[in-house]
Design a protein around this motif. Structure first.
Motif, PDB file in Angstrom:
ATOM      1  N   THR A 198      68.550  78.401  36.840  1.00  0.00           N
ATOM      2  CA  THR A 198      67.899  78.595  35.741  1.00  0.00           C
ATOM      3  C   THR A 198      67.255  77.664  35.325  1.00  0.00           C
ATOM      4  O   THR A 198      66.358  78.332  34.260  1.00  0.00           O
ATOM      5  CB  THR A 198      69.379  79.809  35.610  1.00  0.00           C
ATOM      6  OG1 THR A 198      69.953  80.248  36.993  1.00  0.00           O
ATOM      7  CG2 THR A 198      69.193  80.490  34.486  1.00  0.00           C
ATOM      8  N   PRO A 199      68.177  76.800  34.696  1.00  0.00           N
ATOM      9  CA  PRO A 199      67.170  75.680  33.506  1.00  0.00           C
ATOM     10  C   PRO A 199      66.158  75.518  34.277  1.00  0.00           C
ATOM     11  O   PRO A 199      64.712  75.310  33.367  1.00  0.00           O
ATOM     12  CB  PRO A 199      68.256  74.646  33.804  1.00  0.00           C
ATOM     13  CG  PRO A 199      69.617  75.654  34.062  1.00  0.00           C
ATOM     14  CD  PRO A 199      68.995  76.466  34.855  1.00  0.00           C
ATOM     15  N   MET A 200      65.696  75.406  35.682  1.00  0.00           N
ATOM     16  CA  MET A 200      63.976  75.082  35.888  1.00  0.00           C
ATOM     17  C   MET A 200      63.157  76.368  36.153  1.00  0.00           C
ATOM     18  O   MET A 200      62.201  76.641  35.132  1.00  0.00           O
ATOM     19  CB  MET A 200      64.353  75.057  37.587  1.00  0.00           C
ATOM     20  CG  MET A 200      64.874  73.383  37.917  1.00  0.00           C
ATOM     21  SD  MET A 200      64.818  73.230  39.626  1.00  0.00           S
ATOM     22  CE  MET A 200      63.765  73.456  40.484  1.00  0.00           C
TER      23      MET A 200
ATOM     24  N   ARG B 188      54.085  77.342  33.520  1.00  0.00           N
ATOM     25  CA  ARG B 188      53.407  77.403  34.956  1.00  0.00           C
ATOM     26  C   ARG B 188      54.619  78.495  35.784  1.00  0.00           C
ATOM     27  O   ARG B 188      55.081  78.753  35.988  1.00  0.00           O
ATOM     28  CB  ARG B 188      54.513  76.252  35.291  1.00  0.00           C
ATOM     29  CG  ARG B 188      54.391  75.857  36.489  1.00  0.00           C
ATOM     30  CD  ARG B 188      53.701  74.008  36.369  1.00  0.00           C
ATOM     31  NE  ARG B 188      53.271  73.790  38.208  1.00  0.00           N
ATOM     32  CZ  ARG B 188      53.639  72.791  38.239  1.00  0.00           C
ATOM     33  NH1 ARG B 188      54.296  71.589  37.900  1.00  0.00           N
ATOM     34  NH2 ARG B 188      53.449  72.641  39.684  1.00  0.00           N
TER      35      ARG B 188
ATOM     36  N   PHE C  47      63.312  78.325  33.354  1.00  0.00           N
ATOM     37  CA  PHE C  47      63.063  78.758  31.731  1.00  0.00           C
ATOM     38  C   PHE C  47      62.043  77.506  31.996  1.00  0.00           C
ATOM     39  O   PHE C  47      61.345  77.468  30.836  1.00  0.00           O
ATOM     40  CB  PHE C  47      64.581  78.450  30.640  1.00  0.00           C
ATOM     41  CG  PHE C  47      65.404  79.642  30.995  1.00  0.00           C
ATOM     42  CD1 PHE C  47      64.865  81.057  31.050  1.00  0.00           C
ATOM     43  CD2 PHE C  47      66.585  79.431  30.960  1.00  0.00           C
ATOM     44  CE1 PHE C  47      65.761  82.049  30.806  1.00  0.00           C
ATOM     45  CE2 PHE C  47      67.318  80.932  30.884  1.00  0.00           C
ATOM     46  CZ  PHE C  47      66.631  82.111  30.996  1.00  0.00           C
ATOM     47  N   ILE C  48      62.458  76.100  32.033  1.00  0.00           N
ATOM     48  CA  ILE C  48      61.188  74.882  31.446  1.00  0.00           C
ATOM     49  C   ILE C  48      60.160  75.335  32.374  1.00  0.00           C
ATOM     50  O   ILE C  48      59.116  75.366  31.804  1.00  0.00           O
ATOM     51  CB  ILE C  48      61.547  73.977  32.586  1.00  0.00           C
ATOM     52  CG1 ILE C  48      63.166  73.244  31.045  1.00  0.00           C
ATOM     53  CG2 ILE C  48      61.008  72.675  31.948  1.00  0.00           C
ATOM     54  CD1 ILE C  48      64.060  72.110  32.223  1.00  0.00           C
ATOM     55  N   MET C  49      59.733  76.236  33.455  1.00  0.00           N
ATOM     56  CA  MET C  49      58.838  76.501  33.818  1.00  0.00           C
ATOM     57  C   MET C  49      57.815  77.755  32.990  1.00  0.00           C
ATOM     58  O   MET C  49      56.450  77.745  32.780  1.00  0.00           O
ATOM     59  CB  MET C  49      58.660  76.786  35.651  1.00  0.00           C
ATOM     60  CG  MET C  49      59.361  75.889  36.228  1.00  0.00           C
ATOM     61  SD  MET C  49      59.398  75.998  38.331  1.00  0.00           S
ATOM     62  CE  MET C  49      57.328  76.597  38.315  1.00  0.00           C
ATOM     63  N   ARG C  50      58.825  78.399  32.534  1.00  0.00           N
ATOM     64  CA  ARG C  50      58.421  79.410  31.672  1.00  0.00           C
ATOM     65  C   ARG C  50      58.238  78.902  30.805  1.00  0.00           C
ATOM     66  O   ARG C  50      57.173  79.707  29.654  1.00  0.00           O
ATOM     67  CB  ARG C  50      59.377  80.931  31.600  1.00  0.00           C
ATOM     68  CG  ARG C  50      59.204  81.825  32.240  1.00  0.00           C
ATOM     69  CD  ARG C  50      60.114  83.298  31.839  1.00  0.00           C
ATOM     70  NE  ARG C  50      60.346  83.722  33.395  1.00  0.00           N
ATOM     71  CZ  ARG C  50      61.376  84.730  33.468  1.00  0.00           C
ATOM     72  NH1 ARG C  50      62.188  85.236  32.181  1.00  0.00           N
ATOM     73  NH2 ARG C  50      61.063  85.791  34.104  1.00  0.00           N
ATOM     74  N   LEU C  51      58.196  78.118  30.157  1.00  0.00           N
ATOM     75  CA  LEU C  51      58.220  77.270  28.839  1.00  0.00           C
ATOM     76  C   LEU C  51      56.939  76.479  28.386  1.00  0.00           C
ATOM     77  O   LEU C  51      56.118  76.728  26.889  1.00  0.00           O
ATOM     78  CB  LEU C  51      59.886  76.593  28.512  1.00  0.00           C
ATOM     79  CG  LEU C  51      59.546  75.725  26.918  1.00  0.00           C
ATOM     80  CD1 LEU C  51      59.632  76.741  25.800  1.00  0.00           C
ATOM     81  CD2 LEU C  51      60.179  74.818  26.712  1.00  0.00           C
ATOM     82  N   PHE C  52      56.579  76.079  29.197  1.00  0.00           N
ATOM     83  CA  PHE C  52      55.273  75.377  30.102  1.00  0.00           C
ATOM     84  C   PHE C  52      54.712  76.100  30.807  1.00  0.00           C
ATOM     85  O   PHE C  52      53.194  75.884  31.389  1.00  0.00           O
ATOM     86  CB  PHE C  52      55.496  74.007  31.200  1.00  0.00           C
ATOM     87  CG  PHE C  52      56.208  73.676  30.464  1.00  0.00           C
ATOM     88  CD1 PHE C  52      55.286  72.292  29.261  1.00  0.00           C
ATOM     89  CD2 PHE C  52      57.434  72.901  30.926  1.00  0.00           C
ATOM     90  CE1 PHE C  52      56.177  71.391  28.349  1.00  0.00           C
ATOM     91  CE2 PHE C  52      57.940  71.398  30.202  1.00  0.00           C
ATOM     92  CZ  PHE C  52      57.697  71.125  28.634  1.00  0.00           C
TER      93      PHE C  52
END
Length: 134
Positions: free
Chosen positions: A94-96, A105, A98-103
């Motif tokens: 889940t954190p991965m 990607r 969110f991080i990919m959405r943040l960038f």
């Protein structure tokens, strides 16, 4: 969901009884009381004596104890697997995401609908390439 519990021979049942008795006496007879500051109880030592006696003289009598213990172990393993997989999902996947959405990607954007397959064909190596592989 559950695996078949294997039948044990005399030697394996003897080892099960001796190991289980040792763990009971070590964990509940010594370690836990000393950690909590209590006096040493007699019950774990009695159980250990019974387990040692059965393991030494009639190991076949430990068969039902072993089977029930393995059933409990299978239930606990089923529960434990769900907990571990759930933790991995919520704390890694889940954190991965969110991080990919943040960038911004998105791995799915790399899909080309006009391609029939993404397989890359291998090529045949010549015999000379195997003479000196390193």
């Amino acid at each position: 969901m559950y695996h078949e519990i294997p039948k044990l021979n005399r030697k394996e049942l003897r080892n099960f009884g001796l190991l289980t008795g040792t763990i009971i006496s070590g964990l509940f007879g010594l370690f836990m009381p000393l950690i909590r500051g209590h006096k040493l109880p007699l019950t774990p030592w009695f159980i250990t004596g019974v387990m040692y006696g059965l393991a030494t003289f009639i190991p076949q009598s430990l068969g039902p104890i072993y089977n029930n213990w393995m059933k409990v172990a299978q239930v606990l393993a089923w529960i434990n697997t769900r907990i571990i997989l759930g933790l991995i999902f919520f704390f890694v996947v889940t954190p991965m995401a969110f991080i990919m959405r943040l960038f911004n990607r998105d791995q799915m954007k790399k899909i080309n609908p006009s391609l029939e397959t993404y397989r890359i064909s291998s090529f045949i190596k010549e015999k000379i390439s195997m003479e000196k592989p390193y």
